[in-house]
Scaffold this active site. Sequence first.
Site, PDB file in Angstrom:
ATOM      1  N   GLY A   1      44.019  -6.449 -11.093  1.00  0.00           N
ATOM      2  CA  GLY A   1      43.356  -6.749 -12.362  1.00  0.00           C
ATOM      3  C   GLY A   1      42.104  -7.531 -12.039  1.00  0.00           C
TER       4      GLY A   1
ATOM      5  N   ALA B   1      39.061  -7.890 -13.694  1.00  0.00           N
ATOM      6  CA  ALA B   1      38.047  -8.245 -14.692  1.00  0.00           C
ATOM      7  C   ALA B   1      37.562  -9.648 -14.336  1.00  0.00           C
ATOM      8  CB  ALA B   1      38.648  -8.176 -16.088  1.00  0.00           C
TER       9      ALA B   1
ATOM     10  N   GLY C   1      40.368 -12.140 -12.793  1.00  0.00           N
ATOM     11  CA  GLY C   1      40.982 -11.699 -11.545  1.00  0.00           C
ATOM     12  C   GLY C   1      39.982 -11.685 -10.399  1.00  0.00           C
TER      13      GLY C   1
ATOM     14  N   ASN D   1      47.414 -14.826 -20.043  1.00  0.00           N
ATOM     15  CA  ASN D   1      47.866 -15.692 -21.131  1.00  0.00           C
ATOM     16  C   ASN D   1      49.066 -15.072 -21.826  1.00  0.00           C
ATOM     17  OD1 ASN D   1      46.423 -18.063 -21.223  1.00  0.00           O
ATOM     18  ND2 ASN D   1      44.703 -17.119 -22.309  1.00  0.00           N
TER      19      ASN D   1
ATOM     20  N   SER E   1      43.926 -22.262 -16.697  1.00  0.00           N
ATOM     21  CA  SER E   1      42.881 -22.667 -17.637  1.00  0.00           C
ATOM     22  C   SER E   1      41.602 -23.015 -16.912  1.00  0.00           C
ATOM     23  CB  SER E   1      43.319 -23.866 -18.469  1.00  0.00           C
ATOM     24  OG  SER E   1      42.236 -24.258 -19.308  1.00  0.00           O
TER      25      SER E   1
ATOM     26  N   LYS F   1      50.877 -24.024 -20.912  1.00  0.00           N
ATOM     27  CA  LYS F   1      49.527 -23.477 -21.099  1.00  0.00           C
ATOM     28  C   LYS F   1      49.265 -23.215 -22.578  1.00  0.00           C
ATOM     29  CE  LYS F   1      45.494 -21.516 -20.145  1.00  0.00           C
ATOM     30  NZ  LYS F   1      45.110 -20.520 -21.074  1.00  0.00           N
TER      31      LYS F   1
ATOM     32  N   HIS G   1      48.582 -26.485 -24.153  1.00  0.00           N
ATOM     33  CA  HIS G   1      47.226 -26.868 -23.713  1.00  0.00           C
ATOM     34  C   HIS G   1      46.196 -26.227 -24.644  1.00  0.00           C
ATOM     35  CE1 HIS G   1      43.485 -25.657 -21.754  1.00  0.00           C
ATOM     36  NE2 HIS G   1      43.538 -26.777 -21.057  1.00  0.00           N
ATOM     37  N   ASN G   2      46.355 -24.950 -24.889  1.00  0.00           N
ATOM     38  CA  ASN G   2      45.377 -24.265 -25.739  1.00  0.00           C
ATOM     39  C   ASN G   2      45.435 -24.766 -27.179  1.00  0.00           C
ATOM     40  OD1 ASN G   2      45.075 -22.801 -23.362  1.00  0.00           O
ATOM     41  ND2 ASN G   2      44.734 -20.875 -24.440  1.00  0.00           N
TER      42      ASN G   2
ATOM     43  N   GLU H   1      43.581 -27.813 -27.235  1.00  0.00           N
ATOM     44  CA  GLU H   1      42.160 -27.424 -27.138  1.00  0.00           C
ATOM     45  C   GLU H   1      41.617 -27.051 -28.527  1.00  0.00           C
ATOM     46  OE1 GLU H   1      41.446 -24.394 -24.058  1.00  0.00           O
ATOM     47  OE2 GLU H   1      40.292 -23.263 -25.523  1.00  0.00           O
TER      48      GLU H   1
ATOM     49  N   HIS I   1      72.526 -29.907 -52.552  1.00  0.00           N
ATOM     50  CA  HIS I   1      72.373 -29.881 -51.096  1.00  0.00           C
ATOM     51  C   HIS I   1      72.873 -31.159 -50.426  1.00  0.00           C
ATOM     52  CE1 HIS I   1      70.502 -26.021 -51.077  1.00  0.00           C
ATOM     53  NE2 HIS I   1      69.505 -26.400 -51.857  1.00  0.00           N
TER      54      HIS I   1
HETATM   55  P1  NBP Z   1      41.062  -8.728 -19.732  1.00  0.00           P
HETATM   56  O1  NBP Z   1      42.044  -9.490 -20.508  1.00  0.00           O
HETATM   57  O2  NBP Z   1      39.846  -8.239 -20.397  1.00  0.00           O
HETATM   58  O3  NBP Z   1      41.818  -7.488 -19.037  1.00  0.00           O
HETATM   59  C1  NBP Z   1      41.104  -6.521 -18.296  1.00  0.00           C
HETATM   60  C2  NBP Z   1      41.901  -6.104 -17.067  1.00  0.00           C
HETATM   61  O4  NBP Z   1      43.170  -5.565 -17.459  1.00  0.00           O
HETATM   62  C3  NBP Z   1      41.195  -5.016 -16.296  1.00  0.00           C
HETATM   63  O5  NBP Z   1      41.380  -5.250 -14.926  1.00  0.00           O
HETATM   64  C4  NBP Z   1      41.916  -3.763 -16.765  1.00  0.00           C
HETATM   65  O6  NBP Z   1      41.830  -2.696 -15.853  1.00  0.00           O
HETATM   66  C5  NBP Z   1      43.310  -4.280 -16.827  1.00  0.00           C
HETATM   67  N1  NBP Z   1      44.248  -3.403 -17.554  1.00  0.00           N
HETATM   68  C6  NBP Z   1      44.362  -3.151 -18.884  1.00  0.00           C
HETATM   69 BR1  NBP Z   1      43.229  -3.779 -20.145  1.00  0.00          BR
HETATM   70  N2  NBP Z   1      45.362  -2.330 -19.191  1.00  0.00           N
HETATM   71  C7  NBP Z   1      45.941  -2.029 -18.006  1.00  0.00           C
HETATM   72  C8  NBP Z   1      47.043  -1.210 -17.664  1.00  0.00           C
HETATM   73  N3  NBP Z   1      47.765  -0.585 -18.581  1.00  0.00           N
HETATM   74  N4  NBP Z   1      47.347  -1.103 -16.349  1.00  0.00           N
HETATM   75  C9  NBP Z   1      46.616  -1.748 -15.406  1.00  0.00           C
HETATM   76  N5  NBP Z   1      45.574  -2.543 -15.679  1.00  0.00           N
HETATM   77  C10 NBP Z   1      45.234  -2.696 -16.979  1.00  0.00           C
HETATM   78  O7  NBP Z   1      40.606  -9.582 -18.438  1.00  0.00           O
HETATM   79  P2  NBP Z   1      40.233 -11.128 -18.281  1.00  0.00           P
HETATM   80  O8  NBP Z   1      39.346 -11.604 -19.360  1.00  0.00           O
HETATM   81  O9  NBP Z   1      39.805 -11.263 -16.864  1.00  0.00           O
HETATM   82  O10 NBP Z   1      41.626 -11.881 -18.454  1.00  0.00           O
HETATM   83  C11 NBP Z   1      42.752 -11.605 -17.655  1.00  0.00           C
HETATM   84  C12 NBP Z   1      43.902 -12.435 -18.139  1.00  0.00           C
HETATM   85  O11 NBP Z   1      43.587 -13.816 -17.989  1.00  0.00           O
HETATM   86  C13 NBP Z   1      44.257 -12.244 -19.605  1.00  0.00           C
HETATM   87  O12 NBP Z   1      45.637 -12.322 -19.773  1.00  0.00           O
HETATM   88  C14 NBP Z   1      43.595 -13.407 -20.280  1.00  0.00           C
HETATM   89  O13 NBP Z   1      44.230 -13.753 -21.488  1.00  0.00           O
HETATM   90  C15 NBP Z   1      43.752 -14.479 -19.232  1.00  0.00           C
HETATM   91  N6  NBP Z   1      42.777 -15.562 -19.308  1.00  0.00           N
HETATM   92  C16 NBP Z   1      41.478 -15.310 -19.565  1.00  0.00           C
HETATM   93  C17 NBP Z   1      40.557 -16.338 -19.614  1.00  0.00           C
HETATM   94  C18 NBP Z   1      39.109 -16.061 -19.857  1.00  0.00           C
HETATM   95  O14 NBP Z   1      38.341 -17.028 -19.946  1.00  0.00           O
HETATM   96  N7  NBP Z   1      38.676 -14.823 -19.958  1.00  0.00           N
HETATM   97  C19 NBP Z   1      40.987 -17.644 -19.383  1.00  0.00           C
HETATM   98  C20 NBP Z   1      42.318 -17.878 -19.096  1.00  0.00           C
HETATM   99  C21 NBP Z   1      43.200 -16.831 -19.068  1.00  0.00           C
HETATM  100  P3  NBP Z   1      40.641  -1.611 -15.970  1.00  0.00           P
HETATM  101  O15 NBP Z   1      39.465  -2.236 -15.295  1.00  0.00           O
HETATM  102  O16 NBP Z   1      41.172  -0.437 -15.255  1.00  0.00           O
HETATM  103  O17 NBP Z   1      40.420  -1.371 -17.438  1.00  0.00           O
END
Ligand code: NBP
Length: 477
Positions: free
Chosen positions: A9, A11, A14, A102, A128, A183, A186-187, A190, A453
């Site tokens: 993952g 994005a 990750g 999350n 976080s 967590k 925490h949120n 926040e 009651h």
């Molecule tokens: P996203 O929450 O936007 O998820 C995108 C990722 O999920 C991509 O790698 C995508 O792969 C993959 N994915 C999805 Br959507 N469906 C899938 C499936 N069925 N099988 C395999 N892979 C799948 O990414 P993010 O913003 O980096 O957040 C990741 C996690 O971290 C989330 O749970 C988020 O709540 C948490 N989080 C985020 C933040 C923040 O600031 N953004 C902070 C703290 C925690 P693809 O590229 O192939 O579509």
Amino acid sequence: GTAQIGVTGLAVMGRNLARNFARNGYTVAVHNRTTAKTDALVEEFGDEGAFVAARTPEEFVAALERPRRLVIMVKAGEPTDAVIQEFAPLLDEGDVIIDGGNAHFEDTRRREKELRGRGIHFVGAGISGGEEGALNGPSIMPGGSAESYASLGPMLEKIAAKAKDGTPCTTHIGPDGAGHFVKMVHNGIEYADMQLIGEAYQLLRDVAGYSPAQIADIFRTWNTGRLDSYLIEITAEVLSHVDAATGKPFVDVVLDRAEQKGTGRWTVQIALDLGVPVSGIAEAVFARSVSGHADLRDASRHLAGPTARKLREDEAPAFADQVEQALYASKIVAYTQGFHEITAGSEQYDWDIDLGKVAAIWRGGCIIRAAFLDRITSAYEAQPDMPSLLSDKSFAEEIAAAQDDWRTVIATAVAQGVPTPAFAATLAYYDSLRAERLPAALTQGQRDYFGAHTYHRTDREGTFHTLWGDDKSEVEN
Ligand code: NBP
């Protein structure tokens, strides 16, 4: 395999987490459903450390040293289950899956139980700090078995943020869903922190008559004192930002409808289930919800408001000082409520969470990081079974010193018609706890009247009922 850790993952979160591991000297296997993202990561950042690009789940698993440690960083919910189902059959007993998304802690409990049955450790880890934290050091809240932490902990401690005293901002929170629960709270805190800051801003703007740039300066000053925190710091940055297109303050060109992803709502939902009054957090969630009801707001703009006298310019600085007092007092209460929820969750699920350690790992990396958390840490260290943060002598003294101003600010807000739901809710909570008698006695009377009651008495043991429709004599049940 040669990789000590794998991240699937890629994005924003990750990718940055993988880079953080690599920069700290670990060999990191990387994988993403869409392989272009894997290639892009290695191409752009390959020189930061040792990456092993994996195209398929099989390649990914084969790249990992055993016992395997595999971080899932995909969209929370069904994608997480899909990825677990894809990888689990490829793993062996003793391997560790870490879910850094999350996730809702109930999902984490379910997944942990299922994987435990297959001999796989499942660690729900709250992370976080947003993208910046993932790259340079987040606050990490891992749950799961103590055994999994023995193998995983040192790596997490290495990539986590460090508090000012050098302590890593991660610790084993407790079994199964404990990490994601913490967590979540925490949120929730926040949300409350942000709402309280928003209300302070609105008062400085509408009651004191300051401009966004002036308010930014006020927040900068506050940030050198006891309110020193990441959220106050970025508030000053946002308020001093000027929109390039219009030349107006940025805050005046942004649509005033706050969005949310759900962790604040979960905090309140679970608090309701656990019977924990998190009114400050709840008002923060509701405030975002109110802001989003554009139609309702449009239809209500003509409603009558107060005709109270505005502050004079020379009265503004003193009022700003009072707002600082109010903000600080309300913040203490919001944290008190959040920690109460953690206590209740820990009891309900047998997690044995150390509240002092929770406060300690929030001192760096995470969004609510603040100087003030040092104090919460010491308070819980001195008195681990403190019934409430308000039982701590120094917090109680600070509120005692702030309370007159706290009340004045809220009274002024009410008189001027400026909504301050979180300020008011936290003060009401404080006054409710202080109250000698609450109208709950009357509530019990009403409940006994219409529904038989029953009630308890202050002067003797037992359960009683008054024959309201009859001669109003009392019977003991
Ligand atoms: P996203 O929450 O936007 O998820 C995108 C990722 O999920 C991509 O790698 C995508 O792969 C993959 N994915 C999805 Br959507 N469906 C899938 C499936 N069925 N099988 C395999 N892979 C799948 O990414 P993010 O913003 O980096 O957040 C990741 C996690 O971290 C989330 O749970 C988020 O709540 C948490 N989080 C985020 C933040 C923040 O600031 N953004 C902070 C703290 C925690 P693809 O590229 O192939 O579509």
